[in-house]
Design a protein around this motif. Structure first.
Motif, PDB file in Angstrom:
ATOM      1  N   THR A 172      -4.457 -16.363 -64.678  1.00  0.00           N
ATOM      2  CA  THR A 172      -4.290 -16.074 -63.295  1.00  0.00           C
ATOM      3  C   THR A 172      -4.740 -14.621 -63.148  1.00  0.00           C
ATOM      4  OG1 THR A 172      -2.905 -18.097 -62.909  1.00  0.00           O
ATOM      5  CG2 THR A 172      -2.936 -16.117 -61.693  1.00  0.00           C
ATOM      6  N   LEU A 173      -5.483 -13.989 -62.303  1.00  0.00           N
ATOM      7  CA  LEU A 173      -5.920 -12.391 -62.333  1.00  0.00           C
ATOM      8  C   LEU A 173      -5.820 -12.280 -60.779  1.00  0.00           C
ATOM      9  CD1 LEU A 173      -8.850 -12.774 -64.609  1.00  0.00           C
ATOM     10  CD2 LEU A 173      -6.938 -11.103 -64.981  1.00  0.00           C
ATOM     11  N   PRO A 174      -5.660 -11.048 -60.430  1.00  0.00           N
ATOM     12  CA  PRO A 174      -5.434 -10.489 -59.042  1.00  0.00           C
ATOM     13  C   PRO A 174      -6.924 -10.967 -58.244  1.00  0.00           C
ATOM     14  CG  PRO A 174      -4.759  -8.670 -60.433  1.00  0.00           C
ATOM     15  CD  PRO A 174      -5.228 -10.087 -61.482  1.00  0.00           C
ATOM     16  N   PRO A 175      -6.668 -10.857 -57.031  1.00  0.00           N
ATOM     17  CA  PRO A 175      -7.888 -11.333 -56.393  1.00  0.00           C
ATOM     18  C   PRO A 175      -9.261 -10.169 -56.466  1.00  0.00           C
ATOM     19  CG  PRO A 175      -6.296 -10.635 -55.021  1.00  0.00           C
ATOM     20  CD  PRO A 175      -5.613 -10.711 -55.927  1.00  0.00           C
ATOM     21  N   GLU A 176      -8.887  -9.119 -57.002  1.00  0.00           N
ATOM     22  CA  GLU A 176     -10.089  -8.137 -57.194  1.00  0.00           C
ATOM     23  C   GLU A 176     -10.936  -8.622 -58.432  1.00  0.00           C
ATOM     24  OE1 GLU A 176      -6.785  -6.411 -55.114  1.00  0.00           O
ATOM     25  OE2 GLU A 176      -6.743  -7.234 -57.169  1.00  0.00           O
ATOM     26  N   TRP A 177     -10.333  -9.438 -59.207  1.00  0.00           N
ATOM     27  CA  TRP A 177     -10.979 -10.018 -60.297  1.00  0.00           C
ATOM     28  C   TRP A 177     -12.043 -11.148 -59.729  1.00  0.00           C
ATOM     29  CZ3 TRP A 177     -11.085  -8.984 -65.803  1.00  0.00           C
ATOM     30  CH2 TRP A 177     -10.202  -7.803 -66.078  1.00  0.00           C
ATOM     31  N   THR A 178     -13.323 -11.289 -60.165  1.00  0.00           N
ATOM     32  CA  THR A 178     -14.035 -12.505 -59.664  1.00  0.00           C
ATOM     33  C   THR A 178     -14.843 -13.223 -61.088  1.00  0.00           C
ATOM     34  OG1 THR A 178     -16.040 -11.231 -59.097  1.00  0.00           O
ATOM     35  CG2 THR A 178     -14.425 -11.944 -57.351  1.00  0.00           C
ATOM     36  N   ALA A 179     -15.263 -14.284 -61.018  1.00  0.00           N
ATOM     37  CA  ALA A 179     -16.104 -14.852 -62.156  1.00  0.00           C
ATOM     38  C   ALA A 179     -17.500 -15.398 -61.429  1.00  0.00           C
ATOM     39  CB  ALA A 179     -15.506 -16.068 -62.662  1.00  0.00           C
ATOM     40  N   ASN A 180     -18.388 -15.047 -62.346  1.00  0.00           N
ATOM     41  CA  ASN A 180     -19.908 -15.284 -61.850  1.00  0.00           C
ATOM     42  C   ASN A 180     -20.295 -16.510 -62.621  1.00  0.00           C
ATOM     43  OD1 ASN A 180     -20.539 -14.116 -64.263  1.00  0.00           O
ATOM     44  ND2 ASN A 180     -21.442 -12.401 -63.164  1.00  0.00           N
ATOM     45  N   ALA A 181     -19.416 -16.968 -63.589  1.00  0.00           N
ATOM     46  CA  ALA A 181     -19.981 -18.136 -64.473  1.00  0.00           C
ATOM     47  C   ALA A 181     -18.796 -18.765 -65.095  1.00  0.00           C
ATOM     48  CB  ALA A 181     -20.870 -17.574 -65.822  1.00  0.00           C
ATOM     49  N   ALA A 182     -19.116 -20.047 -65.390  1.00  0.00           N
ATOM     50  CA  ALA A 182     -17.860 -21.065 -66.008  1.00  0.00           C
ATOM     51  C   ALA A 182     -18.460 -22.168 -66.425  1.00  0.00           C
ATOM     52  CB  ALA A 182     -16.874 -21.105 -65.118  1.00  0.00           C
ATOM     53  N   GLU A 205      -8.631  -2.621 -68.515  1.00  0.00           N
ATOM     54  CA  GLU A 205      -8.865  -4.071 -67.875  1.00  0.00           C
ATOM     55  C   GLU A 205      -9.193  -5.104 -68.971  1.00  0.00           C
ATOM     56  OE1 GLU A 205     -11.522  -2.853 -63.766  1.00  0.00           O
ATOM     57  OE2 GLU A 205     -12.814  -2.817 -65.514  1.00  0.00           O
ATOM     58  N   PHE A 206      -9.426  -4.689 -70.120  1.00  0.00           N
ATOM     59  CA  PHE A 206      -9.340  -5.761 -71.183  1.00  0.00           C
ATOM     60  C   PHE A 206      -8.078  -6.112 -71.493  1.00  0.00           C
ATOM     61  CE2 PHE A 206     -13.961  -4.654 -72.146  1.00  0.00           C
ATOM     62  CZ  PHE A 206     -14.287  -5.627 -72.823  1.00  0.00           C
ATOM     63  N   LEU A 207      -6.991  -5.086 -71.486  1.00  0.00           N
ATOM     64  CA  LEU A 207      -5.785  -5.308 -71.635  1.00  0.00           C
ATOM     65  C   LEU A 207      -5.189  -6.071 -70.581  1.00  0.00           C
ATOM     66  CD1 LEU A 207      -4.405  -1.859 -73.137  1.00  0.00           C
ATOM     67  CD2 LEU A 207      -5.125  -4.000 -74.338  1.00  0.00           C
ATOM     68  N   ALA A 208      -5.601  -5.970 -69.476  1.00  0.00           N
ATOM     69  CA  ALA A 208      -5.178  -6.785 -68.167  1.00  0.00           C
ATOM     70  C   ALA A 208      -5.402  -8.233 -68.359  1.00  0.00           C
ATOM     71  CB  ALA A 208      -5.571  -6.273 -66.983  1.00  0.00           C
ATOM     72  N   LEU A 209      -6.848  -8.377 -68.835  1.00  0.00           N
ATOM     73  CA  LEU A 209      -7.341  -9.846 -68.991  1.00  0.00           C
ATOM     74  C   LEU A 209      -6.486 -10.729 -70.102  1.00  0.00           C
ATOM     75  CD1 LEU A 209      -9.188 -12.329 -68.535  1.00  0.00           C
ATOM     76  CD2 LEU A 209     -11.020 -11.020 -69.693  1.00  0.00           C
ATOM     77  N   ALA A 210      -6.427  -9.893 -71.376  1.00  0.00           N
ATOM     78  CA  ALA A 210      -5.755 -10.319 -72.455  1.00  0.00           C
ATOM     79  C   ALA A 210      -4.241 -10.635 -72.053  1.00  0.00           C
ATOM     80  CB  ALA A 210      -5.826  -9.427 -73.550  1.00  0.00           C
ATOM     81  N   THR A 211      -3.501  -9.804 -71.361  1.00  0.00           N
ATOM     82  CA  THR A 211      -2.324 -10.091 -70.923  1.00  0.00           C
ATOM     83  C   THR A 211      -2.166 -11.187 -70.000  1.00  0.00           C
ATOM     84  OG1 THR A 211      -1.701  -7.778 -71.152  1.00  0.00           O
ATOM     85  CG2 THR A 211      -0.292  -9.101 -69.538  1.00  0.00           C
TER      86      THR A 211
END
Length: 211
Positions: free
Chosen positions: A90-100, A194-200
């Motif tokens: 779960t990430l803040p709305p500023e994060w988006t994904a372009n592939a899954a 930003e890597f640390l935010a995603l890892a957290t």
């Protein structure tokens, strides 16, 4: 007074009327050929100038941004076919994904992949290898050697800082860890924070999945 016939130096005598006519005809032919060549060059230059103006002036439509992917919905859809919980941080709305995507490679290892666009508009790939071996991780990270470690919520990550290399591409920075039956690789162009935010966020997701 009649004009003296032209003396032809090569012959040492005046040229005949036939030779005069032939000479004038040849001169006319050469003149027309030269004019034709000049006209072709001018026409080509004019055409190139028109093309250049069109390229500079005509407004080219911009490509629409790639639509964001709801990776959580994709993970929920694919989950029934996988025995290991698929990562869905779960990430803040500023994060988006372009592939899954969920794929099984020629090595028979199933890989869950998400491509994230960070708030700073950088890229981080998340790869989850299920029952993966060390070769899987080495291939994901192009056989990079760790440059350090980072502990996040009790989970130790290997860090690969490749930013000083000549052309790191999407492997400028990377992190990897293993927990349960899954191996994780994060890599991309984002800053360390930003890597640390995603890892957290991933650690929190894994803790929630284990409950």
């Amino acid at each position: 007074m009649a004009k003296e016939p032209r003396i032809v130096a090569e012959l040492g005598r005046p040229e005949t009327p036939e030779e005069t006519a032939a000479r004038k005809a040849e001169n006319s032919r050469k003149h027309r050929a030269n004019q034709t060549a000049i006209n072709l060059v001018l026409a080509l230059a004019a055409s190139l100038a028109i093309v250049l103006v069109l390229v500079l002036v005509v407004v080219r439509p911009t490509q629409p941004p790639r639509a964001a992917i709801d990776y959580a919905s994709v993970a929920a859809r694919e989950q029934p076919g996988v025995g290991e919980p698929l990562a869905s941080p779960t990430l803040p709305p500023e994060w988006t994904a372009n592939a899954a995507t969920l794929d099984t490679g020629t090595d028979d290892i199933t890989t869950w992949s998400i491509g994230f666009i960070t708030p700073a508009e950088q890229f981080i790939a998340l790869r989850q290898g299920i029952d993966a071996n060390p070769t899987w991780l080495a291939n994901r990270l192009d056989k990079l050697s760790p440059t350090g470690t980072e502990v996040i919520d009790g989970l130790e990550w290997a860090v690969y800082d490749n930013r000083d290399s000549r052309d790191p591409g999407n492997l400028a920075y990377a992190m990897s860890t293993s927990t349960g039956s899954s191996s994780f690789a994060l890599y991309g162009t984002a800053e360390t924070a930003e890597f640390l935010a995603l890892a957290t966020a991933l650690s929190a997701d894994l803790d929630g999945s284990a409950e």
